[in-house]
Scaffold this motif. Structure first.
Motif, PDB file in Angstrom:
ATOM      1  N   ASP A  60      50.921 136.824  45.878  1.00 15.30           N
ATOM      2  CA  ASP A  60      50.858 137.956  46.807  1.00 15.30           C
ATOM      3  C   ASP A  60      50.319 139.228  46.126  1.00 15.30           C
ATOM      4  N   GLY A  61      50.081 139.140  44.821  1.00 13.19           N
ATOM      5  CA  GLY A  61      49.524 140.274  44.084  1.00 13.19           C
ATOM      6  C   GLY A  61      48.939 139.800  42.767  1.00 13.19           C
ATOM      7  N   ILE A  62      47.985 140.565  42.238  1.00 14.75           N
ATOM      8  CA  ILE A  62      47.334 140.218  40.964  1.00 14.75           C
ATOM      9  C   ILE A  62      47.416 141.415  40.027  1.00 14.75           C
ATOM     10  N   VAL A  63      47.886 141.151  38.815  1.00 14.18           N
ATOM     11  CA  VAL A  63      47.860 142.174  37.757  1.00 14.18           C
ATOM     12  C   VAL A  63      46.839 141.727  36.719  1.00 14.18           C
ATOM     13  N   CYS A  64      45.829 142.560  36.491  1.00 14.83           N
ATOM     14  CA  CYS A  64      44.797 142.259  35.486  1.00 14.83           C
ATOM     15  C   CYS A  64      45.070 143.074  34.236  1.00 14.83           C
ATOM     16  N   MET A  65      44.821 142.477  33.069  1.00 15.45           N
ATOM     17  CA  MET A  65      45.146 143.169  31.824  1.00 15.45           C
ATOM     18  C   MET A  65      44.199 144.304  31.472  1.00 15.45           C
ATOM     19  N   ASP A  66      42.986 144.277  31.991  1.00 16.01           N
ATOM     20  CA  ASP A  66      42.080 145.402  31.719  1.00 16.01           C
ATOM     21  C   ASP A  66      41.059 145.549  32.842  1.00 16.01           C
ATOM     22  N   ASP A  67      40.251 146.597  32.721  1.00 19.43           N
ATOM     23  CA  ASP A  67      39.299 146.932  33.779  1.00 19.43           C
ATOM     24  C   ASP A  67      38.178 145.908  33.917  1.00 19.43           C
ATOM     25  N   VAL A  68      37.796 145.280  32.801  1.00 21.06           N
ATOM     26  CA  VAL A  68      36.713 144.290  32.843  1.00 21.06           C
ATOM     27  C   VAL A  68      37.168 143.042  33.605  1.00 21.06           C
ATOM     28  N   ILE A  69      38.361 142.557  33.259  1.00 24.04           N
ATOM     29  CA  ILE A  69      38.915 141.397  33.971  1.00 24.04           C
ATOM     30  C   ILE A  69      39.093 141.734  35.452  1.00 24.04           C
TER      31      ILE A  69
ATOM     32  N   ASN B 259      52.869 129.130  36.734  1.00 23.51           N
ATOM     33  CA  ASN B 259      51.589 128.634  37.275  1.00 23.51           C
ATOM     34  C   ASN B 259      50.627 129.767  37.616  1.00 23.51           C
ATOM     35  N   LEU B 260      51.139 131.009  37.579  1.00 23.10           N
ATOM     36  CA  LEU B 260      50.311 132.164  37.912  1.00 23.10           C
ATOM     37  C   LEU B 260      49.964 133.011  36.682  1.00 23.10           C
ATOM     38  N   ILE B 261      50.214 132.469  35.491  1.00 24.56           N
ATOM     39  CA  ILE B 261      49.852 133.159  34.248  1.00 24.56           C
ATOM     40  C   ILE B 261      48.556 132.546  33.714  1.00 24.56           C
ATOM     41  N   PHE B 262      47.524 133.348  33.616  1.00 20.64           N
ATOM     42  CA  PHE B 262      46.210 132.864  33.146  1.00 20.64           C
ATOM     43  C   PHE B 262      45.758 133.727  31.964  1.00 20.64           C
ATOM     44  N   MET B 263      45.634 133.111  30.797  1.00 25.64           N
ATOM     45  CA  MET B 263      45.190 133.841  29.608  1.00 25.64           C
ATOM     46  C   MET B 263      43.737 133.492  29.267  1.00 25.64           C
ATOM     47  N   ASP B 264      43.143 134.320  28.415  1.00 23.56           N
ATOM     48  CA  ASP B 264      41.754 134.139  27.963  1.00 23.56           C
ATOM     49  C   ASP B 264      40.767 134.131  29.133  1.00 23.56           C
ATOM     50  N   THR B 265      41.080 134.937  30.157  1.00 18.63           N
ATOM     51  CA  THR B 265      40.149 135.038  31.297  1.00 18.63           C
ATOM     52  C   THR B 265      39.135 136.153  31.007  1.00 18.63           C
ATOM     53  N   ASP B 266      38.339 135.942  29.954  1.00 17.86           N
ATOM     54  CA  ASP B 266      37.423 136.990  29.510  1.00 17.86           C
ATOM     55  C   ASP B 266      35.967 136.709  29.873  1.00 17.86           C
ATOM     56  N   ASN B 267      35.769 135.806  30.854  1.00 22.08           N
ATOM     57  CA  ASN B 267      34.412 135.582  31.375  1.00 22.08           C
ATOM     58  C   ASN B 267      34.522 135.259  32.867  1.00 22.08           C
TER      59      ASN B 267
ATOM     60  N   ASN C  71      55.549 137.106  43.899  1.00 21.78           N
ATOM     61  CA  ASN C  71      54.725 136.003  43.372  1.00 21.78           C
ATOM     62  C   ASN C  71      53.466 136.588  42.725  1.00 21.78           C
ATOM     63  N   LEU C  72      53.703 137.385  41.663  1.00 21.15           N
ATOM     64  CA  LEU C  72      52.609 138.086  40.993  1.00 21.15           C
ATOM     65  C   LEU C  72      51.857 137.173  40.033  1.00 21.15           C
ATOM     66  N   ALA C  73      50.534 137.249  40.095  1.00 18.90           N
ATOM     67  CA  ALA C  73      49.684 136.536  39.136  1.00 18.90           C
ATOM     68  C   ALA C  73      49.274 137.505  38.033  1.00 18.90           C
ATOM     69  N   LEU C  74      49.092 136.977  36.836  1.00 17.56           N
ATOM     70  CA  LEU C  74      48.636 137.786  35.703  1.00 17.56           C
ATOM     71  C   LEU C  74      47.355 137.189  35.135  1.00 17.56           C
ATOM     72  N   LEU C  75      46.290 137.991  35.098  1.00 22.44           N
ATOM     73  CA  LEU C  75      45.047 137.578  34.459  1.00 22.44           C
ATOM     74  C   LEU C  75      44.968 138.276  33.114  1.00 22.44           C
ATOM     75  N   GLY C  76      45.161 137.497  32.037  1.00 20.18           N
ATOM     76  CA  GLY C  76      45.247 138.053  30.695  1.00 20.18           C
ATOM     77  C   GLY C  76      43.962 137.947  29.910  1.00 20.18           C
ATOM     78  N   GLY C  77      43.892 138.719  28.830  1.00 15.68           N
ATOM     79  CA  GLY C  77      42.698 138.762  27.991  1.00 15.68           C
ATOM     80  C   GLY C  77      42.748 137.793  26.829  1.00 15.68           C
ATOM     81  N   ASN C  78      41.910 138.060  25.855  1.00 13.65           N
ATOM     82  CA  ASN C  78      41.788 137.231  24.654  1.00 13.65           C
ATOM     83  C   ASN C  78      43.101 137.247  23.877  1.00 13.65           C
ATOM     84  N   GLN C  79      43.671 136.082  23.652  1.00  9.82           N
ATOM     85  CA  GLN C  79      44.981 135.996  23.013  1.00  9.82           C
ATOM     86  C   GLN C  79      44.942 136.300  21.514  1.00  9.82           C
ATOM     87  N   SER C  80      43.747 136.418  20.945  1.00  7.70           N
ATOM     88  CA  SER C  80      43.664 136.779  19.527  1.00  7.70           C
ATOM     89  C   SER C  80      43.793 138.289  19.328  1.00  7.70           C
ATOM     90  N   TYR C  81      43.806 139.064  20.435  1.00 11.16           N
ATOM     91  CA  TYR C  81      43.976 140.512  20.337  1.00 11.16           C
ATOM     92  C   TYR C  81      45.452 140.855  20.524  1.00 11.16           C
TER      93      TYR C  81
END
Length: 335
Positions: A245-254, A220-228, A186-196
């Motif tokens: 049960d786990g989180i994958v972040c798209m970059d170090d800032v997120i 329900n665990l896909i979150f895009m544009d989480t850049d703030n 049940n991995l969640a994904l915190l994604g960045g700016n979708q224009s990149y």
């Protein structure tokens, strides 16, 4: 006592001093053309003794080159992106310098192409490096139609656009696969700016890993544009409610913002939830606990981008044939 001013020699001066033609001097310097080895050695010894340096401006005029390369930087980059751009720029400058090119930095404001138009109209550069690949970028569209050779740093789906990119999709897939093999379902994904474009590449890697492992993606665990911080905090609240049960972040800032939010909620990593990042940094390496991340060689990325552009400009850099690799740094946050 006054020091005698050091004479600056020209090719004509060297030819006159040695009693040879200017063509002979030019051939000795370039290593091209038929002259005797003895004459070549004689010219080079004179050059070394008198510290002769070719006039780059004159050389450029003769070859119709400026020996300048423009590096287009996004005016809207944030402080947290500085290290990426700095490392990338270091690689570009190092490669350009080794071929006697200089870098002109131009800050581009969104879709404004006026600075590029000025560079082109005034013939200030021989080529252009675009430092961020943006979806449907007006800058990219303009460059495709202008006369200046260019290279893009980041992915492009357009076969006519030359680009250099880290293996973001492949690396994102490998990191996600490792977490799935550890038993996370049940991995969640915190994604960045979708224009990149890089956001799309990393998202595709996340999806491919699930498909290959036969694990369904929880939409329900896909979150895009989480850049703030507000967007990340909201995503963390919802993913915890959803039972991630786990989180994958798209970059170090997120990832750093996610860790801050988890600390606020007194959620322990890795005891209560595991976390990993698709881009490594010193902050993540020295976090407590250290964060599992993907390490890219950003300096080499810059070198590769410049090498590919130099190749288009007629130089023959060996680095153009090298590949870009990455490392998955397994650390305590996913144990």
């Amino acid at each position: 006592m006054e020091t005698e001013e050091k004479k600056i020699y020209t090719i004509e001066d060297i030819a006159r001093e040695l009693g040879v033609s200017k063509t002979t001097v030019s051939r000795a310097i370039s290593g091209k053309g038929r002259i005797s080895q003895a004459t070549r050695d004689r010219v080079r010894a004179f050059i070394k003794e008198h510290d002769y340096r070719p006039n780059v401006v004159a050389k450029g005029l003769a070859q119709r080159k400026t020996y300048n390369i423009a590096l287009l930087m996004p005016k809207d980059y944030v402080a947290t992106e500085f290290l990426f751009f700095k490392d990338c720029m270091n690689g570009i400058c190092e490669m350009a310098s080794s071929y006697e090119y200089d870098i002109i930095i131009s800050m581009i404001d969104g879709a404004d192409v006026s600075q590029i138009q000025r560079l082109e109209a005034n013939r200030k550069v021989d080529g252009i490096i675009v430092s961020r690949a943006v979806v449907s970028s007006k800058v990219q569209k303009y460059l495709k139609n202008c006369k200046e050779p260019y290279i893009l740093i980041g992915p492009s789906s357009d076969p006519e656009v030359p680009f250099v990119d880290n293996k973001n999709q492949e690396a994102g897939k490998e990191l996600t696969s490792i977490m799935l093999m550890k038993g996370f379902r049940n991995l969640a994904l915190l994604g960045g700016n979708q224009s990149y474009n890089v956001t799309g590449s990393r998202y595709q890697g996340f999806l491919e890993a699930h498909e290959e492992m036969g694990v369904s993606v929880n939409e329900n665990l896909i979150f895009m544009d989480t850049d703030n911080q507000a967007a990340v905090s909201d995503a963390v609240k919802r993913l915890l409610e959803e039972g991630a049960d786990g989180i994958v972040c798209m970059d170090d800032v997120i990832c750093s913002m996610c860790l801050s939010s988890l600390r606020e909620k007194k959620i322990s990593v890795p005891a209560e939830i595991k976390i990993a990042s698709m881009y490594d940094s010193k902050n993540l390496e020295y976090n407590n606990p250290p964060i599992t991340s993907i390490r890219f060689d950003t300096v080499r990325l810059g070198k590769m981008a410049c090498a590919k552009l130099l190749n288009i400009l007629g130089e023959k850099p060996l680095e153009d044939t090298l590949t870009l690799n990455y490392q998955v740094m397994l650390r305590e946050s996913t144990q």
